[in-house]
Design a protein around this motif. Structure first.
Motif, PDB file in Angstrom:
ATOM      1  N   SER A  27    -134.121  25.628   6.321  1.00  0.00           N
ATOM      2  CA  SER A  27    -133.894  26.500   7.469  1.00  0.00           C
ATOM      3  C   SER A  27    -135.047  27.481   7.647  1.00  0.00           C
ATOM      4  O   SER A  27    -135.447  27.783   8.776  1.00  0.00           O
ATOM      5  CB  SER A  27    -132.573  27.254   7.290  1.00  0.00           C
ATOM      6  OG  SER A  27    -132.311  28.095   8.378  1.00  0.00           O
ATOM      7  N   ASP A  28    -135.586  27.993   6.528  1.00  0.00           N
ATOM      8  CA  ASP A  28    -136.747  28.885   6.608  1.00  0.00           C
ATOM      9  C   ASP A  28    -137.898  28.221   7.353  1.00  0.00           C
ATOM     10  O   ASP A  28    -138.522  28.825   8.234  1.00  0.00           O
ATOM     11  CB  ASP A  28    -137.232  29.266   5.202  1.00  0.00           C
ATOM     12  CG  ASP A  28    -136.362  30.300   4.538  1.00  0.00           C
ATOM     13  OD1 ASP A  28    -135.526  30.916   5.226  1.00  0.00           O
ATOM     14  OD2 ASP A  28    -136.515  30.492   3.315  1.00  0.00           O
ATOM     15  N   PHE A  29    -138.195  26.971   6.984  1.00  0.00           N
ATOM     16  CA  PHE A  29    -139.330  26.292   7.597  1.00  0.00           C
ATOM     17  C   PHE A  29    -139.076  26.045   9.081  1.00  0.00           C
ATOM     18  O   PHE A  29    -139.990  26.175   9.902  1.00  0.00           O
ATOM     19  CB  PHE A  29    -139.631  24.974   6.886  1.00  0.00           C
ATOM     20  CG  PHE A  29    -140.921  24.345   7.333  1.00  0.00           C
ATOM     21  CD1 PHE A  29    -142.136  24.754   6.796  1.00  0.00           C
ATOM     22  CD2 PHE A  29    -140.932  23.355   8.305  1.00  0.00           C
ATOM     23  CE1 PHE A  29    -143.336  24.187   7.212  1.00  0.00           C
ATOM     24  CE2 PHE A  29    -142.114  22.773   8.728  1.00  0.00           C
ATOM     25  CZ  PHE A  29    -143.317  23.197   8.187  1.00  0.00           C
ATOM     26  N   ARG A  37    -143.509  29.655   3.473  1.00  0.00           N
ATOM     27  CA  ARG A  37    -144.608  29.775   2.514  1.00  0.00           C
ATOM     28  C   ARG A  37    -144.450  31.025   1.648  1.00  0.00           C
ATOM     29  O   ARG A  37    -144.566  30.963   0.417  1.00  0.00           O
ATOM     30  CB  ARG A  37    -145.943  29.837   3.265  1.00  0.00           C
ATOM     31  CG  ARG A  37    -147.138  29.962   2.308  1.00  0.00           C
ATOM     32  CD  ARG A  37    -148.369  30.568   2.959  1.00  0.00           C
ATOM     33  NE  ARG A  37    -149.033  31.447   2.003  1.00  0.00           N
ATOM     34  CZ  ARG A  37    -150.212  32.014   2.215  1.00  0.00           C
ATOM     35  NH1 ARG A  37    -150.861  31.821   3.345  1.00  0.00           N
ATOM     36  NH2 ARG A  37    -150.737  32.806   1.294  1.00  0.00           N
ATOM     37  N   PHE A  38    -144.169  32.170   2.264  1.00  0.00           N
ATOM     38  CA  PHE A  38    -144.059  33.416   1.509  1.00  0.00           C
ATOM     39  C   PHE A  38    -142.939  33.338   0.470  1.00  0.00           C
ATOM     40  O   PHE A  38    -143.074  33.843  -0.643  1.00  0.00           O
ATOM     41  CB  PHE A  38    -143.814  34.588   2.451  1.00  0.00           C
ATOM     42  CG  PHE A  38    -145.035  35.004   3.245  1.00  0.00           C
ATOM     43  CD1 PHE A  38    -146.315  34.742   2.784  1.00  0.00           C
ATOM     44  CD2 PHE A  38    -144.892  35.669   4.453  1.00  0.00           C
ATOM     45  CE1 PHE A  38    -147.434  35.132   3.505  1.00  0.00           C
ATOM     46  CE2 PHE A  38    -145.995  36.064   5.179  1.00  0.00           C
ATOM     47  CZ  PHE A  38    -147.270  35.792   4.713  1.00  0.00           C
ATOM     48  N   ALA A 239    -143.396  17.633   7.214  1.00  0.00           N
ATOM     49  CA  ALA A 239    -144.162  18.723   7.822  1.00  0.00           C
ATOM     50  C   ALA A 239    -144.561  19.765   6.781  1.00  0.00           C
ATOM     51  O   ALA A 239    -145.680  20.292   6.809  1.00  0.00           O
ATOM     52  CB  ALA A 239    -143.332  19.370   8.933  1.00  0.00           C
ATOM     53  N   ILE A 240    -143.646  20.060   5.831  1.00  0.00           N
ATOM     54  CA  ILE A 240    -143.975  20.994   4.749  1.00  0.00           C
ATOM     55  C   ILE A 240    -145.122  20.439   3.900  1.00  0.00           C
ATOM     56  O   ILE A 240    -146.063  21.150   3.545  1.00  0.00           O
ATOM     57  CB  ILE A 240    -142.739  21.252   3.870  1.00  0.00           C
ATOM     58  CG1 ILE A 240    -141.692  22.048   4.645  1.00  0.00           C
ATOM     59  CG2 ILE A 240    -143.127  21.991   2.581  1.00  0.00           C
ATOM     60  CD1 ILE A 240    -140.361  22.188   3.926  1.00  0.00           C
ATOM     61  N   PHE A 249    -149.680  27.276   7.176  1.00  0.00           N
ATOM     62  CA  PHE A 249    -148.300  27.628   7.497  1.00  0.00           C
ATOM     63  C   PHE A 249    -148.349  28.724   8.556  1.00  0.00           C
ATOM     64  O   PHE A 249    -148.646  29.878   8.243  1.00  0.00           O
ATOM     65  CB  PHE A 249    -147.552  28.125   6.261  1.00  0.00           C
ATOM     66  CG  PHE A 249    -147.236  27.046   5.267  1.00  0.00           C
ATOM     67  CD1 PHE A 249    -146.008  26.415   5.283  1.00  0.00           C
ATOM     68  CD2 PHE A 249    -148.160  26.673   4.302  1.00  0.00           C
ATOM     69  CE1 PHE A 249    -145.706  25.415   4.355  1.00  0.00           C
ATOM     70  CE2 PHE A 249    -147.873  25.682   3.377  1.00  0.00           C
ATOM     71  CZ  PHE A 249    -146.648  25.043   3.408  1.00  0.00           C
ATOM     72  N   ARG A 250    -148.079  28.364   9.790  1.00  0.00           N
ATOM     73  CA  ARG A 250    -148.243  29.305  10.889  1.00  0.00           C
ATOM     74  C   ARG A 250    -146.951  30.083  11.162  1.00  0.00           C
ATOM     75  O   ARG A 250    -145.847  29.564  10.993  1.00  0.00           O
ATOM     76  CB  ARG A 250    -148.674  28.553  12.145  1.00  0.00           C
ATOM     77  CG  ARG A 250    -149.988  27.812  11.943  1.00  0.00           C
ATOM     78  CD  ARG A 250    -150.480  27.129  13.196  1.00  0.00           C
ATOM     79  NE  ARG A 250    -151.698  26.376  12.918  1.00  0.00           N
ATOM     80  CZ  ARG A 250    -152.410  25.753  13.846  1.00  0.00           C
ATOM     81  NH1 ARG A 250    -152.005  25.774  15.109  1.00  0.00           N
ATOM     82  NH2 ARG A 250    -153.505  25.101  13.500  1.00  0.00           N
TER      83      ARG A 250
END
Length: 302
Positions: A27-29, A37-38, A239-240, A249-250
């Motif tokens: 969900s984060d991605f 990323r963070f 995608a990750i 990682f935009r």
């Protein structure tokens, strides 16, 4: 005549795992690749939140509740567990002590604990825990599909005598508007997919319990839908993996940015991210070499 001893059966080799994904990280991605990323690669700490801490306390209380004999599962007993659960959480995560100053914020802490007790009381208006015997609570469920490990923790799993499965998740926030229901159900479909792949049974019901509103959101998935969802998760991981090979990682600005702890490091807010970890790039390259169809780093299992 000579006899031959049959060769021992060979144990099947474990499936190679090149990545791991939880519903929260997926969900984060989807929400913001830079947030992913963070959290998952840089593993940067986040500012503690009173709302998040209250949610953790209420979850702990409801987990403890089902450790008791059915006759003892009362609202009074559950509310009495709020303070001990808060103390146990502070011992496990001392940084949470910064949420309230011991002297200056005493009234605020008391009000916060009262709000947690109110959420616990709301639960009893939605379900009668004396009539339920969950199969498990805070259950780790996981499966490896095409080298991608899917794993997560289910708040509660109910199984009927007929074998029907109900997946239950507690939410301390408000029920989402209809336009946002799909996002709310993302986590539940993740669990449903893992349970289907491990047990061979599609859960009969996915149930989100919203304690703030004293309301529920229920959904019944089907195999075709979960098959499509599986492809969605594989696309997210691809995608990750691609982003990990380049470190690209935009950010994806949205209204959720207002609640993000990483705003000072976000280019969309005028910040500068730290250099992408070199070990993450090395891991991505190594995984790419060993699994050309699914390159990517091994994600921390969260």
């Amino acid at each position: 005549m000579t006899s031959t001893t049959p060769a021992p059966a060979l144990e099947p080799l474990p499936q190679a795992v090149v990545g791991s994904l939880s519903p929260s990280r997926a969900s984060d991605f989807k929400t913001c690749p830079l947030l992913y990323r963070f959290r998952s690669i840089d593993r940067l700490p986040e500012t503690p939140s009173r709302d998040a801490a209250r949610g953790t306390v209420v979850h702990a209380v409801l987990e403890h509740l089902y450790e008791l004999p059915a006759t003892q599962r009362t609202v009074t007993v559950a509310q009495a567990d709020v303070d001990p659960s808060w103390q146990a959480l502070c011992e496990a995560e001392p940084e949470l002590l910064t949420l309230f100053d011991a002297e200056l914020d005493a009234p605020a802490l008391a009000a916060w604990l009262d709000s947690a007790r109110a959420l616990v009381a709301n639960y009893f208006e939605l379900e009668d825990p004396r009539r339920l015997e969950p199969e498990s609570r805070e259950q780790l469920v996981e499966v490896v599909i095409d080298g991608l490990r899917l794993r997560g923790y289910v708040d509660r799993l109910d199984v009927s005598p007929a074998g029907d499965i109900r997946v239950v998740d507690y939410k301390t926030g408000s029920i989402p508007r209809e336009a946002y229901e799909a996002k709310a159900l993302f986590q539940m479909k993740f669990y449903a997919l893992v349970l289907w792949r491990t047990r061979g049974v599609v859960p009969r019901q996915l149930r989100l319990i919203y304690l703030a509103d004293k309301d529920t959101l229920s959904y019944s998935p089907d195999p075709d839908e979960l098959t499509r969802f599986e492809r969605t998760l594989q696309a997210i991981w691809k995608a990750i993996a691609t982003a990990s090979l380049t470190g690209d990682f935009r950010p994806s600005p949205s209204r959720l940015c207002d609640w993000c702890s990483y705003q000072p490091l976000c280019p969309a807010k005028g910040g500068t991210p730290p250099p992408f970890p070199s070990d993450a790039l090395a891991s991505a390259s190594a995984s790419s070499a060993s699994a050309s169809t699914r390159p990517g780093p091994v994600e921390p299992e969260v």
